[in-house]
Design a protein around this motif. Structure first.
Motif, PDB file in Angstrom:
ATOM      1  N   THR A  56      39.194  50.389  43.486  1.00 40.33           N
ATOM      2  CA  THR A  56      38.841  49.148  42.781  1.00 40.33           C
ATOM      3  C   THR A  56      39.904  48.093  43.027  1.00 40.33           C
ATOM      4  OG1 THR A  56      37.704  50.409  41.057  1.00 40.33           O
ATOM      5  CG2 THR A  56      38.279  48.135  40.547  1.00 40.33           C
ATOM      6  N   LEU A  57      39.466  46.873  43.348  1.00 36.89           N
ATOM      7  CA  LEU A  57      40.355  45.738  43.564  1.00 36.89           C
ATOM      8  C   LEU A  57      40.075  44.692  42.491  1.00 36.89           C
ATOM      9  CD1 LEU A  57      39.583  47.046  46.471  1.00 36.89           C
ATOM     10  CD2 LEU A  57      40.649  44.996  47.401  1.00 36.89           C
ATOM     11  N   THR A  58      41.125  44.066  41.987  1.00 40.18           N
ATOM     12  CA  THR A  58      40.994  43.026  40.971  1.00 40.18           C
ATOM     13  C   THR A  58      41.580  41.726  41.505  1.00 40.18           C
ATOM     14  OG1 THR A  58      41.188  44.683  39.210  1.00 40.18           O
ATOM     15  CG2 THR A  58      41.505  42.376  38.601  1.00 40.18           C
ATOM     16  N   PHE A  59      40.820  40.627  41.371  1.00 39.56           N
ATOM     17  CA  PHE A  59      41.225  39.317  41.888  1.00 39.56           C
ATOM     18  C   PHE A  59      41.456  38.350  40.733  1.00 39.56           C
ATOM     19  CE2 PHE A  59      38.732  41.398  45.163  1.00 39.56           C
ATOM     20  CZ  PHE A  59      39.480  41.197  46.308  1.00 39.56           C
ATOM     21  N   SER A  60      42.117  37.238  41.069  1.00 39.80           N
ATOM     22  CA  SER A  60      42.405  36.232  40.051  1.00 39.80           C
ATOM     23  C   SER A  60      41.176  35.409  39.682  1.00 39.80           C
ATOM     24  CB  SER A  60      43.510  35.293  40.555  1.00 39.80           C
ATOM     25  OG  SER A  60      43.091  34.637  41.751  1.00 39.80           O
ATOM     26  N   GLU A  61      40.116  35.471  40.493  1.00 38.04           N
ATOM     27  CA  GLU A  61      38.869  34.767  40.189  1.00 38.04           C
ATOM     28  C   GLU A  61      37.721  35.534  40.819  1.00 38.04           C
ATOM     29  OE1 GLU A  61      38.367  31.465  43.655  1.00 38.04           O
ATOM     30  OE2 GLU A  61      39.910  31.014  42.171  1.00 38.04           O
ATOM     31  N   GLY A  62      36.497  35.080  40.567  1.00 35.61           N
ATOM     32  CA  GLY A  62      35.331  35.767  41.079  1.00 35.61           C
ATOM     33  C   GLY A  62      35.254  35.747  42.599  1.00 35.61           C
ATOM     34  N   VAL A  63      34.645  36.788  43.167  1.00 35.13           N
ATOM     35  CA  VAL A  63      34.466  36.880  44.611  1.00 35.13           C
ATOM     36  C   VAL A  63      33.017  37.267  44.908  1.00 35.13           C
ATOM     37  CG1 VAL A  63      36.857  37.458  45.163  1.00 35.13           C
ATOM     38  CG2 VAL A  63      35.258  39.285  44.579  1.00 35.13           C
ATOM     39  N   LEU A  64      32.546  36.847  46.093  1.00 41.22           N
ATOM     40  CA  LEU A  64      31.225  37.212  46.579  1.00 41.22           C
ATOM     41  C   LEU A  64      31.382  38.357  47.566  1.00 41.22           C
ATOM     42  CD1 LEU A  64      29.838  33.610  47.246  1.00 41.22           C
ATOM     43  CD2 LEU A  64      29.574  34.990  45.180  1.00 41.22           C
ATOM     44  N   LEU A  65      30.598  39.429  47.398  1.00 42.72           N
ATOM     45  CA  LEU A  65      30.753  40.645  48.194  1.00 42.72           C
ATOM     46  C   LEU A  65      29.616  40.800  49.191  1.00 42.72           C
ATOM     47  CD1 LEU A  65      31.766  43.129  45.342  1.00 42.72           C
ATOM     48  CD2 LEU A  65      33.269  41.779  46.816  1.00 42.72           C
ATOM     49  N   SER A  66      29.933  41.450  50.315  1.00 41.29           N
ATOM     50  CA  SER A  66      28.933  41.822  51.307  1.00 41.29           C
ATOM     51  C   SER A  66      28.981  43.327  51.513  1.00 41.29           C
ATOM     52  CB  SER A  66      29.197  41.091  52.633  1.00 41.29           C
ATOM     53  OG  SER A  66      30.446  41.496  53.177  1.00 41.29           O
ATOM     54  N   VAL A  80      35.637  56.559  54.938  1.00 38.49           N
ATOM     55  CA  VAL A  80      35.336  57.561  53.910  1.00 38.49           C
ATOM     56  C   VAL A  80      34.726  56.914  52.671  1.00 38.49           C
ATOM     57  CG1 VAL A  80      37.109  59.171  54.690  1.00 38.49           C
ATOM     58  CG2 VAL A  80      37.708  57.389  53.030  1.00 38.49           C
ATOM     59  N   ASP A  81      34.406  55.587  52.727  1.00 40.27           N
ATOM     60  CA  ASP A  81      33.760  54.940  51.582  1.00 40.27           C
ATOM     61  C   ASP A  81      32.260  55.176  51.653  1.00 40.27           C
ATOM     62  OD1 ASP A  81      32.664  52.117  52.998  1.00 40.27           O
ATOM     63  OD2 ASP A  81      34.513  52.916  53.854  1.00 40.27           O
ATOM     64  N   GLU A  82      31.634  55.167  50.504  1.00 35.28           N
ATOM     65  CA  GLU A  82      30.196  55.409  50.406  1.00 35.28           C
ATOM     66  C   GLU A  82      29.542  54.314  49.576  1.00 35.28           C
ATOM     67  OE1 GLU A  82      29.282  60.146  50.813  1.00 35.28           O
ATOM     68  OE2 GLU A  82      29.732  59.360  48.818  1.00 35.28           O
ATOM     69  N   GLY A  83      28.376  53.836  50.031  1.00 35.46           N
ATOM     70  CA  GLY A  83      27.620  52.850  49.269  1.00 35.46           C
ATOM     71  C   GLY A  83      28.144  51.442  49.453  1.00 35.46           C
ATOM     72  N   ARG A  84      27.415  50.517  48.885  1.00 38.46           N
ATOM     73  CA  ARG A  84      27.760  49.088  48.962  1.00 38.46           C
ATOM     74  C   ARG A  84      28.763  48.748  47.868  1.00 38.46           C
ATOM     75  NH1 ARG A  84      24.959  44.428  50.923  1.00 38.46           N
ATOM     76  NH2 ARG A  84      25.642  42.518  49.858  1.00 38.46           N
ATOM     77  N   PRO A  85      29.791  47.959  48.179  1.00 38.45           N
ATOM     78  CA  PRO A  85      30.745  47.546  47.133  1.00 38.45           C
ATOM     79  C   PRO A  85      30.046  46.784  46.009  1.00 38.45           C
ATOM     80  CG  PRO A  85      31.589  47.043  49.324  1.00 38.45           C
ATOM     81  CD  PRO A  85      30.159  47.450  49.503  1.00 38.45           C
ATOM     82  N   THR A  86      30.492  47.010  44.795  1.00 38.76           N
ATOM     83  CA  THR A  86      29.925  46.357  43.620  1.00 38.76           C
ATOM     84  C   THR A  86      31.047  45.807  42.749  1.00 38.76           C
ATOM     85  OG1 THR A  86      29.918  48.451  42.382  1.00 38.76           O
ATOM     86  CG2 THR A  86      27.912  47.884  43.615  1.00 38.76           C
ATOM     87  N   HIS A  87      30.655  45.009  41.766  1.00 42.14           N
ATOM     88  CA  HIS A  87      31.613  44.503  40.782  1.00 42.14           C
ATOM     89  C   HIS A  87      31.796  45.547  39.691  1.00 42.14           C
ATOM     90  CE1 HIS A  87      31.741  40.611  42.647  1.00 42.14           C
ATOM     91  NE2 HIS A  87      30.442  40.426  42.502  1.00 42.14           N
ATOM     92  N   ALA A  88      33.030  45.948  39.434  1.00 39.88           N
ATOM     93  CA  ALA A  88      33.308  46.965  38.426  1.00 39.88           C
ATOM     94  C   ALA A  88      32.996  46.418  37.042  1.00 39.88           C
ATOM     95  CB  ALA A  88      34.773  47.401  38.505  1.00 39.88           C
ATOM     96  N   ASP A  89      32.179  47.157  36.287  1.00 41.46           N
ATOM     97  CA  ASP A  89      31.802  46.778  34.922  1.00 41.46           C
ATOM     98  C   ASP A  89      31.189  45.377  34.867  1.00 41.46           C
ATOM     99  OD1 ASP A  89      32.851  49.209  34.026  1.00 41.46           O
ATOM    100  OD2 ASP A  89      34.862  48.337  33.813  1.00 41.46           O
ATOM    101  N   GLY A  90      30.577  44.941  35.970  1.00 42.78           N
ATOM    102  CA  GLY A  90      29.924  43.638  35.992  1.00 42.78           C
ATOM    103  C   GLY A  90      30.864  42.452  36.040  1.00 42.78           C
ATOM    104  N   SER A  92      32.941  39.688  37.835  1.00 45.11           N
ATOM    105  CA  SER A  92      32.837  39.080  39.161  1.00 45.11           C
ATOM    106  C   SER A  92      34.165  39.044  39.903  1.00 45.11           C
ATOM    107  CB  SER A  92      32.306  37.645  39.031  1.00 45.11           C
ATOM    108  OG  SER A  92      33.201  36.844  38.265  1.00 45.11           O
ATOM    109  N   GLY A  93      35.265  39.214  39.193  1.00 48.09           N
ATOM    110  CA  GLY A  93      36.574  39.193  39.835  1.00 48.09           C
ATOM    111  C   GLY A  93      37.040  40.555  40.310  1.00 48.09           C
ATOM    112  N   THR A  94      36.143  41.514  40.474  1.00 48.17           N
ATOM    113  CA  THR A  94      36.505  42.848  40.931  1.00 48.17           C
ATOM    114  C   THR A  94      35.611  43.262  42.095  1.00 48.17           C
ATOM    115  OG1 THR A  94      34.993  43.925  39.382  1.00 48.17           O
ATOM    116  CG2 THR A  94      37.253  43.529  38.617  1.00 48.17           C
ATOM    117  N   ALA A  95      36.083  44.246  42.849  1.00 50.96           N
ATOM    118  CA  ALA A  95      35.303  44.863  43.925  1.00 50.96           C
ATOM    119  C   ALA A  95      35.604  46.347  43.910  1.00 50.96           C
ATOM    120  CB  ALA A  95      35.656  44.258  45.278  1.00 50.96           C
TER     121      ALA A  95
END
Length: 662
Positions: A56-66, A80-90, A92-95
């Protein structure tokens, strides 16, 4: 007082262009990241006892993920990652992305790439280790903006700001102060620049955010991805609003500009009111396309920052675009009444007041501290911008003084047919022509050298069989040059207008550089975000270089109350970190010798998160020694250790202690 001739104007414009290139020079590199990476889980450079389930990565502001925003590579470079990255707990500033099971020990590399909420691409990489660091680690390269695409994108952004200022400022000047052909050219030119630059930004956006070259500009799949993002939707909305702006321009500079359009005074006032409302809506909507996709849409107080940003942009457009319209009218010699110039002066003053108020709020929001004002690139650019605004206000002071010296002169009207000519050019014939000038010769020339004059000259000369048509055309051009020179002399003879023209030209030159610095600010990481990123990096470095926390050891005296019921339990937890631990318990009597007991139990409870009790599976190794391996403590924090000792069938006691798990 001297006037600006063409010979002096060219060096001045060259100097302004050089200043613009100097201002744009730092922007030739890729735009700095606007979303700062503030935390990672696992932490950067850390060593975890067991493989995590997610990164999990945390940013200072929201990010758009691909789909490829977060890639995790093992020591051999395999994903070794699986699935599409998502926002942790909804948030927007996380991946966050899941990991495969059964990962081997070693160093893992996390490469990430995203688009910050204010539309700029961000990327980076970090490592963590499972069990122990390995000798090898995957090598990755983070995507960087192509320099050609970055240069084109930056140029288009500057053109968009300039086009918006010319469009809005030109229309406001035409509606409030004075409408004329030069002002119309300013407004229409602004519309063309804004439309073309917006279309270019939309096409360049996919290649800009993905790090691809100019060849990807026409990739329809990238364009589709862009339209599904907030910046893409803002650019498309801007194009739609410009369609409405085209209709507005047609009315403002079409039928409404003609005073003899057949409308009564009340009808013209009604049309003017409608144009004012419609123009305000369109201009506000255009400004909102920047506010909803750039700095104002991310960070603190977005609910207030976005309308403040709209007001700031409108103030810039009315002031700087109006300056360009006033300069165009003065330079073309179009009649600008003294009262119209004074109305613009009052309008510009109100715009400056709005700019100061909104600029102070934006500075506090984006910079955050006095140290960031001088210690970050954004803060230094902001100081340069503030200096340019002060210089612009200083030049405007002299413009205001020249405005006070203006005097209205009657507009020059074309003489009626048959009127006495104002000048003559002698030829070789005896004929006489009529118009604003006459040509004595075998033919006559009407007008001032326009296409109509030239045609008349050819026709008359051919009809009388005198001098050649080429000679008549040459004489007509000479007459036109004389008339133009006379008009220029009359224009420059007005000292007030000549001085005002020079001061407005100086204001416009400063405004060009000011817009360049403003464009750089939108492509530079805000000082507040840069400070947060530095602090996060320093904290990560401290964690990475700090020695690993040692085992936790707790000594617990106990007394069950029966015979031989007193003793001491020494509980050792190794390595006292979240994940897998080894628990070792030793019991000694009052004399320090190891003792056995019929029953011994140990459990752990995390009270805040309500986890547990987790019972340790103790096994007796020898007299007075028990051990539990593979004890899983899932998270760091304060844990409650519960020790139960039974020394006989009826003698038992339970002791509680707190232990810190890292």
């Amino acid at each position: 007082m001297r006037t600006l001739t063409a010979g002096r104007l060219v060096p001045l414009l060259g100097a302004l262009f050089a200043a613009l290139l100097c201002a744009l020079g730092p922007g030739a590199t890729a735009a700095s990241a606007h979303a700062a990476l503030t935390a990672t889980d696992p932490a950067t450079g850390s060593v975890v006892p067991t493989a995590p389930q997610r990164v999990t990565l945390t940013f200072s502001e929201g990010v758009l993920l691909s789909a490829d925003s977060v890639r995790v590579l093992d020591p051999r470079g395999e994903r070794v990652d699986e699935g599409r990255p998502t926002h942790a707990d909804g948030r927007s500033g996380t991946a966050s992305v899941g990991l495969r099971t059964g990962l081997v020990d070693g160093t893992y590399t996390v490469a990430w790439q995203a688009v910050s909420a204010d539309s700029h691409p961000v990327a980076g990489a970090f490592t963590f280790s499972v069990g122990a660091p390995s000798k090898t680690a995957a090598k990755v390269t983070t995507a960087k903006v192509d320099p050609v695409v970055d240069g084109l994108y930056g140029t288009a952004r500057y053109a968009a700001y300039a086009g918006f200022a010319l469009l809005v400022g030109g229309c406001v000047f035409a509606g409030v102060c004075r409408s004329s052909r030069p002002v119309q050219r300013v407004a229409v030119g602004g519309w063309i620049a804004l439309f073309g630059s917006t279309a270019a930004l939309l096409l360049l956006r996919g290649a800009y955010t993905s790090g691809k070259g100019p060849g990807a500009v026409l990739d329809l799949s990238l364009l589709g991805d862009v339209l599904n993002t907030k910046p893409g939707a803002a650019l498309l909305s801007r194009l739609l609003l410009l369609s409405a702006a085209a209709v507005f321009l047609a009315v403002l500079f079409g039928s409404f500009a003609r005073e003899d359009d057949g409308r009564t005074g009340q009808e013209r006032r009604d049309v003017a009111f409608g144009l004012g409302i419609g123009g305000t809506v369109v201009a506000t909507g255009l400004a909102a396309t920047w506010a909803m996709a750039e700095h104002a849409s991310a960070g603190l107080q977005t609910w207030l920052a976005m309308p403040v940003d709209v007001l700031h942009l409108l103030g810039v457009a009315v002031w700087l675009g109006g300056l360009a319209a006033l300069l165009a009218a003065l330079w073309a010699g179009a009649p600008v009444p003294k009262e119209a110039v004074r109305r613009f002066s009052r309008l510009a003053f109100a715009s400056v007041c709005a700019l100061v108020a909104t600029g102070l709020y934006q500075s506090w929001r984006q910079v955050g501290s006095w140290g960031a004002l001088t210690g970050t690139e954004y803060g230094r650019l902001l100081l340069i911008k503030a200096g340019l605004v002060v210089a612009l206000v200083g030049v405007a002071f002299f413009s205001r003084r020249w405005t006070g010296r203006l005097t209205d002169r009657p507009e020059t009207r074309k003489p009626k047919a048959g009127a006495k000519p104002s000048g003559s050019v002698k030829g070789s014939g005896t004929g006489t022509g009529t118009g604003s000038g006459s040509v004595k010769g075998t033919g006559s020339v009407k007008g001032t050298g326009s296409a109509k004059s030239v045609a008349a000259a050819k026709s008359t000369t051919a009809g009388k069989g005198g001098a050649s048509p080429e000679r008549a055309v040459q004489l007509a051009r000479q007459q036109a040059a004389l008339t133009k020179a006379a008009g220029k002399r009359r224009r420059d003879a007005d000292e007030g207008r000549s001085g005002l023209r020079r001061s407005v030209l100086a204001e416009t030159g400063v405004a060009v550089v000011l817009l360049a610095v403003t464009t750089l600010l939108t492509g530079t990481q805000p000082g507040r975000a840069e400070t947060e990123q530095r602090e996060a990096g320093a904290a990560g470095a401290t964690r990475a270089t700090a020695p690993a926390a040692g085992p936790a050891e707790v000594r617990i005296p106990y007394d069950t109350g029966g015979a031989d019921g007193r003793g001491t339990a020494t509980v050792r937890i190794d390595p006292a970190r979240s994940g897998e631990n080894t628990l070792d318990v030793r019991l000694t009597g009052p004399d320090g010798a190891a003792v056995d007991v019929p029953q011994l139990e140990v459990s752990f409870t995390e009270l805040q998160k309500k986890i547990g009790p987790l019972r340790a599976p103790l096994k007796r190794l020898s007299t007075g020694r028990w051990q539990a391996t593979g004890l899983q403590l899932p998270m760091a924090g304060e844990w409650r250790l519960t020790l139960t000792v039974r020394t006989s069938d009826i003698d038992q006691i339970t002791e509680l202690r707190n232990v810190k798990i890292n």
